[in-house]
Design a protein around this motif. Sequence first.
Motif, mmCIF file in Angstrom:
data_model
loop_
_atom_site.group_PDB
_atom_site.id
_atom_site.type_symbol
_atom_site.label_atom_id
_atom_site.label_comp_id
_atom_site.label_asym_id
_atom_site.label_seq_id
_atom_site.Cartn_x
_atom_site.Cartn_y
_atom_site.Cartn_z
ATOM 1 N N SER A 20 9.351 -5.043 -15.684
ATOM 2 C CA SER A 20 9.378 -4.755 -14.243
ATOM 3 C C SER A 20 8.220 -5.402 -13.502
ATOM 4 O O SER A 20 7.629 -4.790 -12.604
ATOM 5 C CB SER A 20 9.355 -3.234 -14.018
ATOM 6 O OG SER A 20 10.496 -2.621 -14.562
ATOM 7 N N ASP A 50 25.486 -0.058 -10.727
ATOM 8 C CA ASP A 50 24.256 -0.752 -10.326
ATOM 9 C C ASP A 50 23.806 -0.278 -8.939
ATOM 10 O O ASP A 50 24.200 -0.824 -7.920
ATOM 11 C CB ASP A 50 24.512 -2.260 -10.319
ATOM 12 C CG ASP A 50 23.272 -3.059 -9.971
ATOM 13 O OD1 ASP A 50 22.192 -2.455 -9.842
ATOM 14 O OD2 ASP A 50 23.397 -4.289 -9.831
ATOM 15 N N SER A 105 21.055 -0.684 -7.549
ATOM 16 C CA SER A 105 20.235 -1.631 -6.784
ATOM 17 C C SER A 105 21.079 -2.348 -5.734
ATOM 18 O O SER A 105 20.544 -2.919 -4.781
ATOM 19 C CB SER A 105 19.587 -2.657 -7.720
ATOM 20 O OG SER A 105 20.548 -3.559 -8.247
ATOM 21 N N ASN A 106 22.382 -2.303 -5.874
ATOM 22 C CA ASN A 106 23.332 -2.949 -4.962
ATOM 23 C C ASN A 106 23.672 -2.004 -3.813
ATOM 24 O O ASN A 106 24.217 -0.916 -4.043
ATOM 25 C CB ASN A 106 24.599 -3.307 -5.744
ATOM 26 C CG ASN A 106 25.599 -4.099 -4.931
ATOM 27 O OD1 ASN A 106 25.585 -4.080 -3.700
ATOM 28 N ND2 ASN A 106 26.502 -4.794 -5.615
ATOM 29 N N SER A 108 21.810 -6.924 -13.912
ATOM 30 C CA SER A 108 22.397 -6.603 -12.613
ATOM 31 C C SER A 108 23.059 -7.834 -12.026
ATOM 32 O O SER A 108 22.372 -8.812 -11.700
ATOM 33 C CB SER A 108 21.313 -6.103 -11.654
ATOM 34 O OG SER A 108 21.781 -6.144 -10.316
ATOM 35 N N LEU A 132 21.328 -8.492 -8.543
ATOM 36 C CA LEU A 132 19.961 -9.009 -8.447
ATOM 37 C C LEU A 132 19.828 -10.443 -8.936
ATOM 38 O O LEU A 132 18.876 -11.144 -8.569
ATOM 39 C CB LEU A 132 19.010 -8.104 -9.246
ATOM 40 C CG LEU A 132 18.783 -6.711 -8.661
ATOM 41 C CD1 LEU A 132 17.982 -5.853 -9.636
ATOM 42 C CD2 LEU A 132 18.077 -6.772 -7.312
ATOM 43 N N HIS A 185 13.431 -6.547 -11.170
ATOM 44 C CA HIS A 185 13.419 -5.495 -10.149
ATOM 45 C C HIS A 185 14.423 -4.382 -10.453
ATOM 46 O O HIS A 185 14.474 -3.384 -9.725
ATOM 47 C CB HIS A 185 13.750 -6.088 -8.772
ATOM 48 C CG HIS A 185 12.640 -6.893 -8.185
ATOM 49 N ND1 HIS A 185 12.565 -7.182 -6.841
ATOM 50 C CD2 HIS A 185 11.554 -7.477 -8.737
ATOM 51 C CE1 HIS A 185 11.490 -7.918 -6.600
ATOM 52 N NE2 HIS A 185 10.868 -8.110 -7.748
ATOM 53 N N LEU A 186 15.246 -4.556 -11.495
ATOM 54 C CA LEU A 186 16.373 -3.642 -11.703
ATOM 55 C C LEU A 186 15.929 -2.202 -11.909
ATOM 56 O O LEU A 186 16.421 -1.288 -11.240
ATOM 57 C CB LEU A 186 17.207 -4.106 -12.901
ATOM 58 C CG LEU A 186 18.340 -3.164 -13.325
ATOM 59 C CD1 LEU A 186 19.305 -2.902 -12.174
ATOM 60 C CD2 LEU A 186 19.079 -3.727 -14.531
ATOM 61 N N ASN A 202 14.468 -0.818 -8.513
ATOM 62 C CA ASN A 202 15.403 -0.748 -7.389
ATOM 63 C C ASN A 202 16.595 0.154 -7.679
ATOM 64 O O ASN A 202 17.199 0.711 -6.756
ATOM 65 C CB ASN A 202 15.877 -2.149 -7.009
ATOM 66 C CG ASN A 202 14.798 -2.938 -6.294
ATOM 67 O OD1 ASN A 202 13.702 -2.423 -6.048
ATOM 68 N ND2 ASN A 202 15.069 -4.183 -5.967
ATOM 69 N N HIS A 203 16.947 0.313 -8.947
ATOM 70 C CA HIS A 203 18.017 1.242 -9.292
ATOM 71 C C HIS A 203 17.624 2.676 -8.917
ATOM 72 O O HIS A 203 18.415 3.413 -8.325
ATOM 73 C CB HIS A 203 18.328 1.166 -10.782
ATOM 74 C CG HIS A 203 19.463 2.052 -11.201
ATOM 75 N ND1 HIS A 203 20.778 1.687 -11.081
ATOM 76 C CD2 HIS A 203 19.473 3.310 -11.713
ATOM 77 C CE1 HIS A 203 21.553 2.671 -11.504
ATOM 78 N NE2 HIS A 203 20.780 3.671 -11.898
ATOM 79 N N ARG A 240 15.310 3.553 -6.722
ATOM 80 C CA ARG A 240 15.241 3.619 -5.259
ATOM 81 C C ARG A 240 16.629 3.764 -4.652
ATOM 82 O O ARG A 240 16.821 4.488 -3.667
ATOM 83 C CB ARG A 240 14.553 2.363 -4.725
ATOM 84 C CG ARG A 240 13.059 2.288 -5.022
ATOM 85 C CD ARG A 240 12.496 0.949 -4.587
ATOM 86 N NE ARG A 240 11.042 0.893 -4.696
ATOM 87 C CZ ARG A 240 10.322 -0.215 -4.495
ATOM 88 N NH1 ARG A 240 10.931 -1.351 -4.184
ATOM 89 N NH2 ARG A 240 9.010 -0.179 -4.613
ATOM 90 N N GLY A 241 17.610 3.080 -5.235
ATOM 91 C CA GLY A 241 18.980 3.212 -4.751
ATOM 92 C C GLY A 241 19.522 4.615 -4.938
ATOM 93 O O GLY A 241 20.228 5.151 -4.070
#
Length: 716
Positions: A260, A430, A432-433, A470, A473, A479-480, A483-484, A486-487
């Motif tokens: 990360s 995913d 992060s999307n 991802s 990404l 970042h996966l 950001n996952h 955070r998503g």
Amino acid sequence: MNVNAQQTVIRVSTNETDLVMKTAPNGRLYQAYFGEKLLNEDEIQALPHYITRPSSDGSVTPRGWEVYPASGAEDYFEPAFSIQHNDGNMTSILYYKSHEVKNIDGNTQETIIRIVDDQYPLEVTLHYMSFAKENVIKSWTEIKHNEKKPVNISQYASSMLYFESPAYYLNEYSGDWSKEAQLSTQELKFGKKIIDTKLGTRAAMHAYPFFQLGLGQEVSEDQGKVLVGTIGWTGNFRFTFEIDNVNNLRIISGINPYASIYELKPAEIFKTPEFIYTLSYKGVGKASRDLHTWARNYQLKDGKGDRLTLLNNWEATGPDFDEKILKEWMSEAKNLGVDMFLLDDGWFGNKYPRINDKAGLGDWEAMYSKLPNGIPGLVKAAKEAGVKFGLWVEPEMINPKSELFEKHPDWVIMQPNRETYYYRHQLVLDLSNPKVQDYVFGVVDKIITENPDISYLKWDCNSPITNIYSPYLKEKQNHLYINHVRGFYHVMERFNEKHPNVAIMLCSGGGARCDYEALKYYTEFWCSDNTDPIDRLYIQWNFSQFFPIKSMGAHVTSWNKSASIKFRTDVAMMCKFGFDISLKELAKDERQFCSEAVANYNRLRKVILDGSFYRLVSPYESNHTAVMHVSEAKDKAVLFAYDIHPLFKEKLYPVKLQGLDPMKKYRIKEINLMPGVISELVEDGKVYSGDYLMKIGLDAFTATRMNSRVIEIVVL
């Protein structure tokens, strides 16, 4: 760097603790003190601004306890922060710039400290939130730069704390499915001890995001100095405990930077999770009660509200049910006296019916072969039966055997060029999307919008992240993991903003999600799928070290039928209470007992859910265990005493109570007795002072295996 000659003192305080930071003549910020609250301001001013350390040649080097040290400078131990600048340089030195203190309310204060690099446009902002009465501090960090191009940050701690003690003893907690929160203790010696997870989601399946540190002695319930810490992050976390060459300890907490390295854009703010901690001088029991009170007041969703008792169908039916069977369960829930019927897994999927765990995840439409009137029909039936309705969901996950997978394989975390590994026949969506976030939000939003009388969601998460890639990404795979998570929070923020009154259980194949950031959005968590009452005594004992009782779900089930229905019920009743058992399998007197136990719980639920919780006798130190709940006014209390496996003719000791008013008189009454059974408690019906009960105690234990007593204590 223009060093400010004026020494700056920053004091972060609760009613019991001081964390003092000071600038040194070199312009940098150091921890000067962390311990019991200091009484004299002039002595705080006199604290040294850094700790000198002897060098190998005998000279003294002013290499101190820097509050947020970066890599590449003169500190030779684990840093809080690592960065690679645009020019390739991997060193930063951070200097004090300014600070401010904000009074949030009469009890809460936020201290904001800005430190900057003098050679690069880099600013780190340290946040400390102190809660005076609860003796809790939480800290987090914000990182920002204005270099021309993105920089790479490879370590980004939430907090760093330092200690000086003759010895350090760590309590850590590990586990797996059905054996959650297993305690182990070790003395820390020179070098590093790391607690971390790399599972991505279902992150606490093996290592738990909390610890206890005994300073000078092993962690004890009612005496000694102990730090209790936990990270608010529903993903990969890491605690680093490092003892240096002169036996000082640093503790670094935050996101696990594994895989990360984060590419931080100019002007983008990287915010770390909250590290939450309390320093107790009266053992871990005091620390637990402080955390419980803080969580109910500030962190837990609906922390001051009530909780729903329930009847769940999963243990009895699994996915084998239909509308007729569920209506019968709703009638059972009403007869039992609980607030709600909770429908578990197996209600959805048409093209790929959810008849087992191999299909259907992702297709959140009612299975009309089972439920011809859909979820609206069940909500209506529950209302007619006189109970609330709750529903199981697992919206972050997907089975490859689903219509959603057929339509959107690009929404799934999955390797594009390798054989796929399936954990429990499923994969992770995913998050992060942003499109996937919208979809997951849309699943639960649609269910509640179309069925506004649904009162409760059991939100499950049964798989860690596997096949780590991802599609969204692309080249930013590092970042996966961040950001996952955070998503996930973005989804929960949207849902709670729109549906604030829906209670939600945080479930993850049992207790593999249990952190204070997630609990901002969830009213409770499911401690374990293991509901064997003996095992649960240990699991609940350990989770209670960190989380309030009202956040800990516990159900009566058929696990361990060698234990009586009374014993199983009494174990679940010490927490947030429910049933996951068919009442039809019980004898008449057992059904009557369960209904009476629910009535007792309803009468005492305020004390159990919101009272001060005391662990009195440890199952690790005895063949028995006991806990108690005491109301805020100290006018009511409930004692739970459990005989696990007493030895033949072993000596039984009285249970000394805690938390009562020594000057008040209390009447003792055993409750939760089987129909027709008369209490054999020696003190039953008698009156004693709080002083007597705390110094002499009650003869609550017996020589009978898997026996239990629930004792109500009420002031006259």
